[in-house]
Write a protein that holds these residues in place. Structure first.
Motif, mmCIF file in Angstrom:
data_model
loop_
_atom_site.group_PDB
_atom_site.id
_atom_site.type_symbol
_atom_site.label_atom_id
_atom_site.label_comp_id
_atom_site.label_asym_id
_atom_site.label_seq_id
_atom_site.Cartn_x
_atom_site.Cartn_y
_atom_site.Cartn_z
ATOM 1 N N ASP A 323 20.040 8.693 9.132
ATOM 2 C CA ASP A 323 18.622 8.384 8.939
ATOM 3 C C ASP A 323 18.400 7.412 7.791
ATOM 4 O OD1 ASP A 323 17.552 9.959 11.020
ATOM 5 O OD2 ASP A 323 17.716 11.767 9.794
ATOM 6 N N ARG A 324 19.216 7.548 6.762
ATOM 7 C CA ARG A 324 19.064 6.688 5.580
ATOM 8 C C ARG A 324 20.460 6.371 5.050
ATOM 9 N NH1 ARG A 324 15.491 5.129 1.327
ATOM 10 N NH2 ARG A 324 16.331 5.453 -0.768
ATOM 11 N N ALA A 325 20.824 5.112 5.080
ATOM 12 C CA ALA A 325 22.189 4.712 4.730
ATOM 13 C C ALA A 325 22.172 3.637 3.648
ATOM 14 C CB ALA A 325 22.921 4.193 5.966
ATOM 15 N N LEU A 326 23.196 3.678 2.832
ATOM 16 C CA LEU A 326 23.409 2.643 1.822
ATOM 17 C C LEU A 326 24.569 1.770 2.275
ATOM 18 C CD1 LEU A 326 23.489 3.020 -2.018
ATOM 19 C CD2 LEU A 326 25.448 1.988 -0.867
ATOM 20 N N ALA A 327 24.385 0.463 2.185
ATOM 21 C CA ALA A 327 25.459 -0.475 2.518
ATOM 22 C C ALA A 327 25.724 -1.357 1.307
ATOM 23 C CB ALA A 327 25.073 -1.326 3.726
ATOM 24 N N HIS A 328 26.993 -1.565 1.007
ATOM 25 C CA HIS A 328 27.392 -2.321 -0.184
ATOM 26 C C HIS A 328 28.385 -3.405 0.195
ATOM 27 C CE1 HIS A 328 30.660 -2.904 -3.184
ATOM 28 N NE2 HIS A 328 29.650 -3.119 -3.995
ATOM 29 N N ALA A 329 28.261 -4.552 -0.459
ATOM 30 C CA ALA A 329 29.221 -5.640 -0.277
ATOM 31 C C ALA A 329 29.599 -6.185 -1.646
ATOM 32 C CB ALA A 329 28.626 -6.747 0.589
ATOM 33 N N THR A 330 30.821 -6.675 -1.750
ATOM 34 C CA THR A 330 31.269 -7.233 -3.022
ATOM 35 C C THR A 330 32.015 -8.540 -2.794
ATOM 36 O OG1 THR A 330 32.372 -6.704 -5.124
ATOM 37 C CG2 THR A 330 33.527 -6.080 -3.107
ATOM 38 N N SER A 331 32.124 -9.303 -3.861
ATOM 39 C CA SER A 331 32.890 -10.548 -3.833
ATOM 40 C C SER A 331 33.402 -10.797 -5.236
ATOM 41 C CB SER A 331 32.003 -11.712 -3.370
ATOM 42 O OG SER A 331 32.753 -12.901 -3.216
ATOM 43 N N GLY A 332 34.533 -11.466 -5.334
ATOM 44 C CA GLY A 332 35.104 -11.745 -6.646
ATOM 45 C C GLY A 332 36.006 -10.636 -7.138
ATOM 46 N N PRO A 333 36.730 -10.884 -8.241
ATOM 47 C CA PRO A 333 37.705 -9.907 -8.740
ATOM 48 C C PRO A 333 37.028 -8.698 -9.380
ATOM 49 C CG PRO A 333 37.504 -11.743 -10.273
ATOM 50 C CD PRO A 333 36.697 -12.114 -9.065
ATOM 51 N N CYS A 334 37.581 -7.525 -9.121
ATOM 52 C CA CYS A 334 37.162 -6.283 -9.790
ATOM 53 C C CYS A 334 35.665 -6.038 -9.658
ATOM 54 C CB CYS A 334 37.570 -6.319 -11.265
ATOM 55 S SG CYS A 334 39.342 -6.507 -11.533
ATOM 56 N N LEU A 335 35.143 -6.200 -8.435
ATOM 57 C CA LEU A 335 33.733 -5.927 -8.155
ATOM 58 C C LEU A 335 32.811 -6.817 -8.991
ATOM 59 C CD1 LEU A 335 33.922 -2.009 -8.109
ATOM 60 C CD2 LEU A 335 33.867 -3.521 -6.130
ATOM 61 N N GLN A 336 33.121 -8.105 -9.043
ATOM 62 C CA GLN A 336 32.339 -9.006 -9.895
ATOM 63 C C GLN A 336 30.912 -9.190 -9.374
ATOM 64 O OE1 GLN A 336 33.570 -13.112 -10.047
ATOM 65 N NE2 GLN A 336 32.751 -13.381 -12.095
ATOM 66 N N GLN A 337 30.758 -9.383 -8.072
ATOM 67 C CA GLN A 337 29.434 -9.579 -7.484
ATOM 68 C C GLN A 337 29.175 -8.448 -6.493
ATOM 69 O OE1 GLN A 337 28.971 -13.878 -6.316
ATOM 70 N NE2 GLN A 337 31.082 -13.943 -7.033
ATOM 71 N N ASN A 338 27.962 -7.904 -6.532
ATOM 72 C CA ASN A 338 27.656 -6.747 -5.701
ATOM 73 C C ASN A 338 26.286 -6.868 -5.052
ATOM 74 O OD1 ASN A 338 29.931 -4.653 -6.269
ATOM 75 N ND2 ASN A 338 29.401 -5.494 -8.278
ATOM 76 N N LEU A 339 26.246 -6.526 -3.783
ATOM 77 C CA LEU A 339 24.997 -6.498 -3.013
ATOM 78 C C LEU A 339 24.826 -5.095 -2.457
ATOM 79 C CD1 LEU A 339 23.678 -9.070 -0.444
ATOM 80 C CD2 LEU A 339 23.964 -6.698 0.261
ATOM 81 N N VAL A 340 23.599 -4.584 -2.541
ATOM 82 C CA VAL A 340 23.298 -3.247 -2.026
ATOM 83 C C VAL A 340 22.052 -3.325 -1.148
ATOM 84 C CG1 VAL A 340 22.619 -0.885 -2.609
ATOM 85 C CG2 VAL A 340 24.336 -2.054 -3.992
ATOM 86 N N ALA A 341 22.131 -2.699 0.004
ATOM 87 C CA ALA A 341 20.979 -2.603 0.900
ATOM 88 C C ALA A 341 20.789 -1.147 1.289
ATOM 89 C CB ALA A 341 21.187 -3.459 2.147
ATOM 90 N N VAL A 342 19.529 -0.761 1.454
ATOM 91 C CA VAL A 342 19.187 0.567 1.941
ATOM 92 C C VAL A 342 18.571 0.413 3.322
ATOM 93 C CG1 VAL A 342 17.779 2.620 1.588
ATOM 94 C CG2 VAL A 342 18.840 1.487 -0.371
ATOM 95 N N LEU A 343 19.150 1.105 4.298
ATOM 96 C CA LEU A 343 18.703 1.024 5.685
ATOM 97 C C LEU A 343 18.163 2.367 6.130
ATOM 98 C CD1 LEU A 343 21.804 -0.854 7.187
ATOM 99 C CD2 LEU A 343 19.795 -1.850 6.115
ATOM 100 N N GLU A 344 17.088 2.328 6.927
ATOM 101 C CA GLU A 344 16.502 3.566 7.421
ATOM 102 C C GLU A 344 16.137 3.441 8.889
ATOM 103 O OE1 GLU A 344 13.076 4.731 5.243
ATOM 104 O OE2 GLU A 344 14.207 5.664 3.610
ATOM 105 N N GLY A 345 16.203 4.570 9.588
ATOM 106 C CA GLY A 345 15.683 4.631 10.938
ATOM 107 C C GLY A 345 14.162 4.749 10.913
ATOM 108 N N GLU A 346 13.560 4.589 12.055
ATOM 109 C CA GLU A 346 12.109 4.649 12.149
ATOM 110 C C GLU A 346 11.578 5.989 11.629
ATOM 111 O OE1 GLU A 346 8.768 2.310 13.990
ATOM 112 O OE2 GLU A 346 10.833 1.896 13.455
ATOM 113 N N ASN A 347 10.646 5.907 10.663
ATOM 114 C CA ASN A 347 9.970 7.098 10.115
ATOM 115 C C ASN A 347 10.937 8.113 9.517
ATOM 116 O OD1 ASN A 347 7.502 6.047 11.128
ATOM 117 N ND2 ASN A 347 7.923 6.980 13.128
ATOM 118 N N ALA A 348 12.095 7.644 9.047
ATOM 119 C CA ALA A 348 13.089 8.574 8.520
ATOM 120 C C ALA A 348 12.616 9.278 7.271
ATOM 121 C CB ALA A 348 14.398 7.819 8.241
ATOM 122 N N HIS A 349 11.715 8.658 6.506
ATOM 123 C CA HIS A 349 11.283 9.232 5.226
ATOM 124 C C HIS A 349 10.028 10.080 5.354
ATOM 125 C CE1 HIS A 349 9.046 5.488 5.721
ATOM 126 N NE2 HIS A 349 8.137 5.968 4.911
#
Length: 350
Positions: A323-349
């Motif tokens: 229903d509610r998921a966290l997605a993470h992406a990284t680039s560069g050495p030792c987690l230098q750059q980080n992107l985080v997104a929060v995804l939800e299904g319809e009316n999950a909250h």
């Protein structure tokens, strides 16, 4: 803010080598699959954005050839980031927010097999102090792992358990490259063993984004992007605490990850030690299912692995498994750059 969702996701079967395939050959089946899932044609997509690295291909502007997989006609609104496809998704999300598009196709690919990845990735280091020393990507990850062990945050046995859990989860993933009972192996760079490191392989991935009622028409259960943010650490490793990731924590905060608990997390942690850092920075307890796809330890096509984390999290929402998921992406050495997104299904909250 416009409501934007991931409405489709596709990826290739990740393999150690794809010598018989060009980047276009690798991409076209994935692009056809992701568009076929929505019923959209290429000329119905409002914006197209890709992520890749010319360094992997060994030639400048190699991404322009990959556009053959999308089609040269009719003309399209297109952009490219020299980053993991997760950052291409961020650019497409921004484009939709401006109102200039209602749909977007995002794709990324990486062929790591032609060269020695450990050496190629040294070209992203600080060019004055680090790059001339040629510390490869595994050696730098080993420095981070040793810092965690010295701080008492983990040990070699716990790292081996992380690798085993990820690859066991990947048994159910038909696209994974490395699955099942993978031995910890010998030390590659102390304290990291071969089982602590990602496989080298080739692969591609693509997602389709859509806004509002368009998303609902294209997908039975869209994965709504409730928040997305990316941050970067200092370029110099010597001024960073390698046992922590303030940029990942800050990105998660701005994406709204701490507002309500998540049930699933897809973490882009190519090395077992990096999962330790990310779990701490993102506040993920044992109640959160981490990397049900197997994560980057099961398949790590460089420049596509981060986008795959977003796609895998979205796919679980599409199937009703999250229903509610966290997605993470990284680039560069030792987690230098980080992107985080929060995804939800319809009316999950609600």
């Amino acid at each position: 803010m416009r409501d934007v969702a991931i409405v489709a996701f596709a990826q290739s079967v990740h393999r150690r080598r794809t010598d018989e395939l060009s980047e276009v050959d690798l991409l076209m089946p994935v692009l056809h699959e992701v568009l076929g899932a929505t019923g959209l044609k290429a000329n119905e997509i409002g914006f197209t954005c890709s992520g890749s690295a010319d360094y992997l291909a060994g030639r400048a502007f190699s991404f322009t050839m990959a556009l053959d997989g999308v089609g040269a006609h009719p003309p399209i609104s297109e952009s490219h980031v020299e980053m993991d496809g997760a950052w291409a998704l961020y650019e497409a999300w921004v484009k939709i927010q401006t109102g200039e598009a209602d749909t977007a196709l995002v794709y990324s690919y990486g062929k790591s097999s032609p060269g020695r990845v450990r050496d190629v990735l040294t070209r992203q280091l600080d060019p004055y102090y680090l790059a001339p020393l040629w510390p490869d990507s595994v050696a730098l990850a080993a420095l981070q792992a040793q810092a965690l062990i010295d701080a008492g945050d983990t040990d070699e046995g716990a790292l081996a358990e992380i690798g085993a859990r990820n690859r066991t989860a990947a048994v159910d993933n038909p696209y994974a490259q490395l699955t099942g009972d993978v031995p910890a192996g010998d030390h590659l760079v102390h304290p990291l063993r071969t089982g602590d490191c990602p496989p080298i392989g080739d692969g591609a991935a693509a997602v389709v984004l859509a806004t509002g009622d368009t998303a609902r028409a294209l997908c039975e259960r869209p994965a709504w992007i409730r928040g997305i943010d990316h941050r970067i650490e200092a370029h110099s490793l010597g001024v960073r605490d390698l046992t922590d990731s303030p940029s990942a924590r800050l990105a998660a905060e701005h994406a709204g990850a701490f507002e309500r608990p998540v049930d699933t997390a897809e973490l882009h942690a190519p090395f077992t030690s990096q999962e330790v850092v990310l779990r701490k920075a993102l506040g993920l307890g044992d109640e959160v299912r981490v990397n049900p796809s197997g994560g980057a330890l099961a398949a790590n096509p460089i420049m596509a692995a981060g986008l795959i984390r977003l796609g895998e999290a979205a796919a679980r929402i599409h199937r009703g498994e999250s229903d509610r998921a966290l997605a993470h992406a990284t680039s560069g050495p030792c987690l230098q750059q980080n992107l985080v997104a929060v995804l939800e299904g319809e009316n999950a909250h609600e």
